[in-house]
Design a protein around this motif. Structure first.
Motif, mmCIF file in Angstrom:
data_model
loop_
_atom_site.group_PDB
_atom_site.id
_atom_site.type_symbol
_atom_site.label_atom_id
_atom_site.label_comp_id
_atom_site.label_asym_id
_atom_site.label_seq_id
_atom_site.Cartn_x
_atom_site.Cartn_y
_atom_site.Cartn_z
ATOM 1 N N ASP A 1 0.831 -1.216 0.000
ATOM 2 C CA ASP A 1 0.000 0.000 0.000
ATOM 3 C C ASP A 1 0.863 1.262 0.000
ATOM 4 O OD1 ASP A 1 -2.229 -1.644 0.099
ATOM 5 O OD2 ASP A 1 -2.356 -1.560 2.301
ATOM 6 N N LYS A 2 1.889 1.248 -0.850
ATOM 7 C CA LYS A 2 2.807 2.375 -1.027
ATOM 8 C C LYS A 2 3.615 2.696 0.235
ATOM 9 C CE LYS A 2 0.048 4.554 -4.673
ATOM 10 N NZ LYS A 2 -0.620 5.797 -5.125
ATOM 11 N N HIS A 3 3.667 1.732 1.150
ATOM 12 C CA HIS A 3 4.503 1.867 2.336
ATOM 13 C C HIS A 3 5.649 0.845 2.236
ATOM 14 C CE1 HIS A 3 0.895 3.920 3.813
ATOM 15 N NE2 HIS A 3 1.671 4.467 4.757
ATOM 16 N N ASN A 4 6.865 1.306 2.339
ATOM 17 C CA ASN A 4 8.028 0.416 2.274
ATOM 18 C C ASN A 4 8.410 -0.092 3.666
ATOM 19 O OD1 ASN A 4 8.461 0.704 -0.560
ATOM 20 N ND2 ASN A 4 9.408 2.691 -0.193
ATOM 21 N N TYR A 5 8.985 -1.274 3.695
ATOM 22 C CA TYR A 5 9.484 -1.842 4.960
ATOM 23 C C TYR A 5 10.619 -2.822 4.638
ATOM 24 C CZ TYR A 5 6.626 -5.945 3.767
ATOM 25 O OH TYR A 5 6.077 -7.036 3.133
ATOM 26 N N VAL A 6 11.470 -3.050 5.625
ATOM 27 C CA VAL A 6 12.582 -3.999 5.490
ATOM 28 C C VAL A 6 12.152 -5.340 6.097
ATOM 29 C CG1 VAL A 6 14.985 -4.511 6.063
ATOM 30 C CG2 VAL A 6 14.272 -2.138 5.642
ATOM 31 N N PHE B 1 12.963 3.006 7.158
ATOM 32 C CA PHE B 1 11.809 2.113 7.018
ATOM 33 C C PHE B 1 11.621 1.264 8.277
ATOM 34 C CE2 PHE B 1 13.973 2.421 2.820
ATOM 35 C CZ PHE B 1 13.048 3.260 2.204
ATOM 36 N N PRO B 2 10.389 0.848 8.546
ATOM 37 C CA PRO B 2 10.146 -0.080 9.662
ATOM 38 C C PRO B 2 10.826 -1.434 9.397
ATOM 39 C CG PRO B 2 8.094 0.859 8.826
ATOM 40 C CD PRO B 2 9.152 1.222 7.845
ATOM 41 N N ILE B 3 11.088 -2.162 10.473
ATOM 42 C CA ILE B 3 11.698 -3.490 10.378
ATOM 43 C C ILE B 3 10.639 -4.540 10.671
ATOM 44 C CG2 ILE B 3 13.448 -5.056 11.323
ATOM 45 C CD1 ILE B 3 14.676 -2.781 9.783
ATOM 46 N N VAL B 4 10.438 -5.469 9.719
ATOM 47 C CA VAL B 4 9.523 -6.593 9.923
ATOM 48 C C VAL B 4 10.372 -7.854 10.076
ATOM 49 C CG1 VAL B 4 7.628 -7.950 8.992
ATOM 50 C CG2 VAL B 4 7.705 -5.473 8.596
ATOM 51 N N ASP C 1 -3.400 -13.004 8.138
ATOM 52 C CA ASP C 1 -3.884 -11.668 7.750
ATOM 53 C C ASP C 1 -2.922 -10.960 6.805
ATOM 54 O OD1 ASP C 1 -6.034 -12.096 9.431
ATOM 55 O OD2 ASP C 1 -4.990 -11.245 11.164
ATOM 56 N N GLY C 2 -1.641 -11.374 6.837
ATOM 57 C CA GLY C 2 -0.651 -10.722 5.992
ATOM 58 C C GLY C 2 -0.222 -9.380 6.563
ATOM 59 N N ILE C 3 0.746 -8.764 5.898
ATOM 60 C CA ILE C 3 1.254 -7.467 6.338
ATOM 61 C C ILE C 3 0.469 -6.363 5.618
ATOM 62 C CG2 ILE C 3 3.284 -5.979 6.461
ATOM 63 C CD1 ILE C 3 4.991 -8.518 6.305
ATOM 64 N N CYS C 4 -0.120 -5.463 6.386
ATOM 65 C CA CYS C 4 -0.860 -4.339 5.797
ATOM 66 C C CYS C 4 -0.234 -3.029 6.269
ATOM 67 C CB CYS C 4 -2.343 -4.401 6.161
ATOM 68 S SG CYS C 4 -2.661 -4.335 7.935
ATOM 69 N N SER C 5 -0.647 -1.930 5.676
ATOM 70 C CA SER C 5 -0.038 -0.632 5.994
ATOM 71 C C SER C 5 -0.256 -0.258 7.452
ATOM 72 C CB SER C 5 -0.607 0.441 5.067
ATOM 73 O OG SER C 5 -2.030 0.509 5.193
#
Length: 601
Positions: A493-498, A529-532, A589-593
């Motif tokens: 959703d146009k949000h980047n993450y590592v 960016f946030p860390i997942v 649920d997966g990763i969402c913004s």
């Protein structure tokens, strides 16, 4: 035909109706339509069959197996008699102690052993151990050492410690097998060429020391053994009852080759001496065996020797670390040998420990030295076509006859014929093919094979085994402390993450490595960016995980970076401290913004 087709289609539609769709669109069978009883595991054998293993062999024992075992047993008997005499001398004892050990080891293993090829009896390894820990002390120390070694081996088997076999990797077993075969073949070269000089002779003395009578006899025996070995692979163009019987006859001749060659050599020697004299024999003969009797008595836990009284505690103090080292070395050697010969069936290492313990415990009541499996004799058994451990009964009877009746005749066996038989038996166990295979497939296993082989050849097989086991344990610990991790930049959703995802299992020893990878990722992407963190490969989640992850979350929060734990189980989330620095999301649920921004807890 049409009716049958309609029935088949009706059955198909009915089966499809019994399927319910899953979330991912696949069909899930909710009703079992197969016969479940057909796929149930077989009932567990009665404990008596699992422990007294001869009961399993006797159920399928027939004439063909009995003949094969008889041939292998006699052949092994002709091998073990001179070896037992030599190994007793190596331990600093008289010859009868080696023969006692051969009899009891073979008979006990025939009752409880699981691997047909394994031959329990005196070995050079155990003789060297006895010489090292007993030395010039009286023979009573050896008998007590046999008892204690057997007791420890029996306890290890009773407590189901057979899992230690899993710490002997396949490359180490193959290296041990090839190295032992090389050592055995090299050691036999002196007898094969009749060299009597002590140690390794120089090049100049080597050719002067060669006795041509021994060399000629050894060469002839090797050629005959190799030719007789090929008889088992003879094929006839026509398959008739006559050719079938002839092929079976040639097969019996082939598996009897060792006994035939030694018997013929002994008969030639016997008649040569009768016609001329023993001085006319141009080759060396084995030592004569003293006639003796087996006697049953308790191990000497207390005895008098040269005006000194030794009690059990004194014996323990004198034996020292040998009480632990001797049984451990015996178990490792025995299990490694058994693994070298077990091809299709799974090795019951705990039963092997129990059996080895019983062999040594029983042996201590019959004046026996510590015993274990011998690679050389096991190779001879396999080359002779052994089918079950019952062949040990025939071997034990032959050795018993040697002690009482046949002792005058075993002195006619030429040493060169025994050496030729051993060389031919072990040379086919040498296999260098794993070197190229492992170099292409796995460099660590290649290093394990090369290292174990070199240490076995240069420092001894027991040190080679220890080296291989320790090296592989170190490599395992390195893998546990350095799990493989993939670091990728993703978008939702146009949000980047590592996204940091371990591709191997992570235990507490690898959490700090994960921490380092997170810091490296933050440095690479400049804290933008946030860390997942993918938690699916976390194993045995404990306090170390909790402390390190909380510490990482605080570090990231101080740099205004959010930590998201991906697919951490609900029960494990309860172990974590409640913090606004950590978000959770599940695989379902997966990763969402919304997961990539701080939430109120």
């Amino acid at each position: 035909m049409t009716k049958l087709k309609n029935l088949t289609m009706d059955g198909m539609y009915k089966a499809i109706e019994e399927l319910t769709p899953m979330k991912n669109g696949d069909l899930h069978d909710t009703k079992l339509t197969v016969d479940a009883a057909k796929y149930e595991p077989p009932p567990e054998k009665h404990w008596l069959y699992r422990r007294v293993y001869i009961l399993n062999w006797l159920q399928k024992y027939d004439r063909e197996i009995a003949i094969s075992d008889l041939i292998a047993g006699v052949t092994l008997g002709l091998t073990i008699i001179p070896q037992s005499i030599a190994y007793a001398a190596l331990a600093g004892l008289s010859s009868e102690y080696g023969l006692y050990s051969a009899i009891i080891g073979q008979l006990v293993y025939a009752l409880f052993g699981t691997t047909p090829q394994v031959s329990i009896g005196p070995t050079s390894l155990m003789s060297l151990m006895v010489l090292q820990f007993v030395g010039d002390r009286p023979v009573q120390f050896v008998l007590v050492l046999s008892f204690l070694a057997g007791l420890i081996e029996l306890l290890m088997g009773a407590f189901q410690l057979g899992f230690i076999v899993n710490f002997i990797p396949t490359p180490v077993t193959k290296a041990f097998t090839s190295a032992t075969a090389v050592i055995v073949a090299a050691v036999q070269l002196k007898n094969l060429f009749g060299i009597k000089t002590a140690g390794i002779p120089s090049i100049g003395n080597l050719f002067q020391s060669i006795r041509y009578g021994d060399s000629a006899l050894g060469f002839i025996c090797i050629v005959l053994l190799l030719l007789l070995r090929q008889l088992a692979s003879v094929n006839f163009k026509k398959n008739t009852p006559t050719t079938h019987r002839l092929k079976k006859f040639l097969w019996y001749i082939s598996i009897s080759r060792n006994a035939l060659v030694i018997t013929v050599c002994s008969l030639v020697t016997f008649f040569w001496i009768k016609k001329c004299s023993i001085k006319a024999i141009p080759y060396a003969l084995t030592a004569k065996v003293k006639s003796s009797q087996l006697s049953l008595h308790l191990p000497p836990f207390a005895f008098d020797y040269k005006n000194t009284t030794y009690v059990f505690t004194d014996i323990l103090a004198e034996l020292g670390s040998g009480i632990i080292i001797v049984p451990l070395v015996a178990i490792l050697a025995n299990v490694a040998i058994a693994k070298a010969f077990v091809k299709d069936d799974r090795l019951d290492a705990s039963q092997e420990m129990l059996t080895l313990g019983l062999c040594n415990l029983a042996g201590s009541f019959f004046n026996c030295i510590p015993v274990c499996g011998a690679f050389t004799r096991s190779a001879v058994s396999q080359a002779s076509g052994v089918r079950t451990p019952i062949s040990g009964v025939y071997t034990g009877i032959l050795v018993l006859l040697a002690l009482n009746v046949l002792t005058p005749y075993f002195g006619y066996i030429p040493k060169a014929s025994i050496s030729a038989m051993l060389v031919v038996a072990v040379v086919f166990m040498i296999d260098f093919s794993p070197v190229t295979e492992l170099w292409r497939s796995n460099k660590k296993d290649f290093l394990s094979w090369i290292g174990s082989f070199i240490v076995c050849v240069c420092a001894g097989v027991e040190l080679g085994l220890f080296f291989g086991i320790v090296l592989n344990m170190v490599l395992v610990l390195m893998r546990l402390g350095n799990p493989k991790v993939e670091v990728t930049l993703k978008e939702v959703d146009k949000h980047n993450y590592v996204f940091i995802s371990p591709t191997t299992d992570v235990y507490y020893s690898g959490v700090e490595y994960i921490r380092d990878k997170i810091n490296e990722a933050c440095l690479l992407y400049r804290d933008d960016f946030p860390i997942v963190l993918d938690c699916r490969r976390f194993m045995q989640f404990d306090a170390t995980f909790v402390d390190v992850i909380n510490a990482v979350a605080k570090e990231l929060h101080s740099r205004d970076i959010l930590l998201v734990l991906y697919d951490l189980k609900k029960e494990l989330q309860k172990l974590m401290h409640k913090s606004s620095h950590i978000n959770y999301c599940s695989e379902e649920d997966g990763i969402c913004s919304g997961d990539l921004s701080p939430k109120k807890h």
